[in-house]
Design a protein around this motif. Sequence first.
Motif, PDB file in Angstrom:
ATOM      1  N   LYS A 237       1.107  -1.155  -0.086  1.00  0.00           N
ATOM      2  CA  LYS A 237      -0.273  -0.031   0.081  1.00  0.00           C
ATOM      3  C   LYS A 237       1.163   1.151  -0.085  1.00  0.00           C
ATOM      4  N   VAL A 238       0.653   2.222  -0.723  1.00  0.00           N
ATOM      5  CA  VAL A 238       1.554   3.321  -1.288  1.00  0.00           C
ATOM      6  C   VAL A 238       0.816   4.637  -1.165  1.00  0.00           C
ATOM      7  N   GLY A 239       1.388   5.536  -0.661  1.00  0.00           N
ATOM      8  CA  GLY A 239       0.930   7.031  -0.508  1.00  0.00           C
ATOM      9  C   GLY A 239       1.949   7.874  -1.441  1.00  0.00           C
ATOM     10  N   ILE A 240       1.365   8.801  -2.166  1.00  0.00           N
ATOM     11  CA  ILE A 240       2.402   9.770  -2.911  1.00  0.00           C
ATOM     12  C   ILE A 240       2.177  11.112  -2.422  1.00  0.00           C
ATOM     13  N   LEU A 241       3.079  11.927  -1.772  1.00  0.00           N
ATOM     14  CA  LEU A 241       2.877  13.195  -1.042  1.00  0.00           C
ATOM     15  C   LEU A 241       3.542  14.244  -2.294  1.00  0.00           C
ATOM     16  N   ASP A 242       2.633  15.029  -2.947  1.00  0.00           N
ATOM     17  CA  ASP A 242       3.407  15.837  -3.766  1.00  0.00           C
ATOM     18  C   ASP A 242       3.364  17.272  -3.425  1.00  0.00           C
ATOM     19  N   VAL A 243       4.930  17.549  -2.819  1.00  0.00           N
ATOM     20  CA  VAL A 243       4.985  18.794  -2.349  1.00  0.00           C
ATOM     21  C   VAL A 243       5.735  19.942  -3.485  1.00  0.00           C
ATOM     22  N   ASP A 244       5.611  19.544  -4.728  1.00  0.00           N
ATOM     23  CA  ASP A 244       6.001  20.563  -5.654  1.00  0.00           C
ATOM     24  C   ASP A 244       4.808  21.382  -5.710  1.00  0.00           C
TER      25      ASP A 244
ATOM     26  N   GLN B 179     -12.685  15.894   3.856  1.00  0.00           N
ATOM     27  CA  GLN B 179     -12.407  16.120   5.268  1.00  0.00           C
ATOM     28  C   GLN B 179     -12.823  14.923   6.083  1.00  0.00           C
ATOM     29  N   CYS B 180     -11.993  14.369   7.194  1.00  0.00           N
ATOM     30  CA  CYS B 180     -12.753  13.533   8.150  1.00  0.00           C
ATOM     31  C   CYS B 180     -12.167  13.898   9.438  1.00  0.00           C
ATOM     32  N   ASP B 181     -12.564  13.157  10.406  1.00  0.00           N
ATOM     33  CA  ASP B 181     -12.186  13.587  11.752  1.00  0.00           C
ATOM     34  C   ASP B 181     -10.777  13.688  12.182  1.00  0.00           C
ATOM     35  N   SER B 182      -9.939  13.102  11.259  1.00  0.00           N
ATOM     36  CA  SER B 182      -8.293  13.048  11.393  1.00  0.00           C
ATOM     37  C   SER B 182      -7.649  14.138  10.422  1.00  0.00           C
ATOM     38  N   GLY B 183      -8.388  14.495   9.492  1.00  0.00           N
ATOM     39  CA  GLY B 183      -8.016  15.704   8.708  1.00  0.00           C
ATOM     40  C   GLY B 183      -8.268  15.519   7.241  1.00  0.00           C
ATOM     41  N   TRP B 184      -7.457  15.510   6.344  1.00  0.00           N
ATOM     42  CA  TRP B 184      -7.642  15.477   4.916  1.00  0.00           C
ATOM     43  C   TRP B 184      -7.683  14.092   4.364  1.00  0.00           C
ATOM     44  N   VAL B 185      -8.764  13.515   3.544  1.00  0.00           N
ATOM     45  CA  VAL B 185      -8.511  12.171   3.129  1.00  0.00           C
ATOM     46  C   VAL B 185      -7.909  12.087   1.697  1.00  0.00           C
ATOM     47  N   PRO B 186      -6.617  11.416   1.685  1.00  0.00           N
ATOM     48  CA  PRO B 186      -6.266  11.792   0.289  1.00  0.00           C
ATOM     49  C   PRO B 186      -7.079  11.227  -0.767  1.00  0.00           C
ATOM     50  N   VAL B 187      -6.730  11.285  -2.023  1.00  0.00           N
ATOM     51  CA  VAL B 187      -7.517  10.818  -3.221  1.00  0.00           C
ATOM     52  C   VAL B 187      -6.819   9.458  -3.467  1.00  0.00           C
ATOM     53  N   PHE B 188      -7.704   8.403  -3.732  1.00  0.00           N
ATOM     54  CA  PHE B 188      -7.406   7.066  -4.118  1.00  0.00           C
ATOM     55  C   PHE B 188      -7.424   6.897  -5.398  1.00  0.00           C
ATOM     56  N   VAL B 189      -6.551   6.199  -5.994  1.00  0.00           N
ATOM     57  CA  VAL B 189      -6.266   5.916  -7.515  1.00  0.00           C
ATOM     58  C   VAL B 189      -7.180   4.822  -7.900  1.00  0.00           C
ATOM     59  N   ASP B 190      -7.402   3.844  -7.032  1.00  0.00           N
ATOM     60  CA  ASP B 190      -8.139   2.273  -7.631  1.00  0.00           C
ATOM     61  C   ASP B 190      -9.033   2.101  -6.688  1.00  0.00           C
ATOM     62  N   GLN B 191      -9.906   1.224  -6.730  1.00  0.00           N
ATOM     63  CA  GLN B 191     -10.969   0.814  -5.663  1.00  0.00           C
ATOM     64  C   GLN B 191     -10.376  -0.082  -4.645  1.00  0.00           C
ATOM     65  N   GLU B 192      -9.261  -0.508  -4.831  1.00  0.00           N
ATOM     66  CA  GLU B 192      -8.662  -1.423  -3.722  1.00  0.00           C
ATOM     67  C   GLU B 192      -8.014  -0.301  -2.836  1.00  0.00           C
ATOM     68  N   GLN B 193      -7.873   1.067  -3.146  1.00  0.00           N
ATOM     69  CA  GLN B 193      -7.186   2.048  -2.389  1.00  0.00           C
ATOM     70  C   GLN B 193      -5.852   1.667  -2.084  1.00  0.00           C
ATOM     71  N   SER B 194      -5.170   0.911  -3.073  1.00  0.00           N
ATOM     72  CA  SER B 194      -3.573   0.635  -2.999  1.00  0.00           C
ATOM     73  C   SER B 194      -2.806   1.598  -2.918  1.00  0.00           C
ATOM     74  N   ILE B 195      -3.192   2.770  -3.903  1.00  0.00           N
ATOM     75  CA  ILE B 195      -2.374   4.195  -4.084  1.00  0.00           C
ATOM     76  C   ILE B 195      -2.998   5.276  -3.722  1.00  0.00           C
ATOM     77  N   SER B 196      -2.678   6.239  -2.653  1.00  0.00           N
ATOM     78  CA  SER B 196      -3.308   7.183  -2.244  1.00  0.00           C
ATOM     79  C   SER B 196      -2.429   8.570  -2.630  1.00  0.00           C
ATOM     80  N   LEU B 197      -3.011   9.717  -2.993  1.00  0.00           N
ATOM     81  CA  LEU B 197      -2.376  10.696  -3.316  1.00  0.00           C
ATOM     82  C   LEU B 197      -2.910  11.973  -2.532  1.00  0.00           C
TER      83      LEU B 197
END
Length: 245
Positions: A49-56, A75-93
């Motif tokens: 499971k991978v996340g990509i944080l784009d700080v450019d 938004q969720c209780d913990s902050g921002w919900v990242p964008v998921f690339v696929d249905q399995e939510q294996s890559i988040s951005l």
Amino acid sequence: MEAAAGEPTEPGNLAGVRHIILVLSGKGGVGKSTISTELALALRHQGKKVGILDVDLCGPSIPHMLHAQGKAVHQCDSGWVPVFVDQEQSISLMSVGFLLENPDEAVVWRGPKKHALIKQFVSDVAWGELDYLVVDTPPGTSDEHMATVEALRPYKPLGALVVTTPQAVSIGDVRRELTFCKKTGLQVIGVIENMSGFACPHCAECTNVFSSGGGEELARLAGVPFLGPGYRTWLTSLAASTVSH
């Protein structure tokens, strides 16, 4: 229990992230976002499971690279919900590109505002459980880089992949990026030489459009590993292994 110096007082939203890798270069246009994307896809292919944080912040490319333009951050209780690339939510951005009303809008911010957003990206994105967080950075050694390294330091990043192309003008700028890593105490996982050859789709002959060998010489002089133009082999081996801090 009091936190040790440099340690986060609370685990926060990065508590479930096992490994953090930064992708750096002193030169623009060398393919950092491509490397970040390929690394994420290689890791996913191995079941990670991978996340990509784009700080450019001024040139966010990751949404485009993964066909996620126009998606919204919630938004969720913990902050921002990242964008998921696929249905399995294996890559988040997470990228400033998701926060702009107009994708063609220029981000004209001074250092303090950039620093604040990067700090918010690190602390307020609800990544959940991740095997790897890949951090795609802009070229150079400026405010964004200092803010990113300082914000991530308590979480002990695995290190940095430093990307160059073979030409001398790129090598000179990337040499300064290696100096930045040394000054900030960021381990260099290795140097990647990108765009060093074009393989003809008809005959498979490789032509060195931008010469070759500059990245290898840079790595040798700096005393860091050279991952080569054949870095995809290294990406696959990383994805297949479990690396500990």
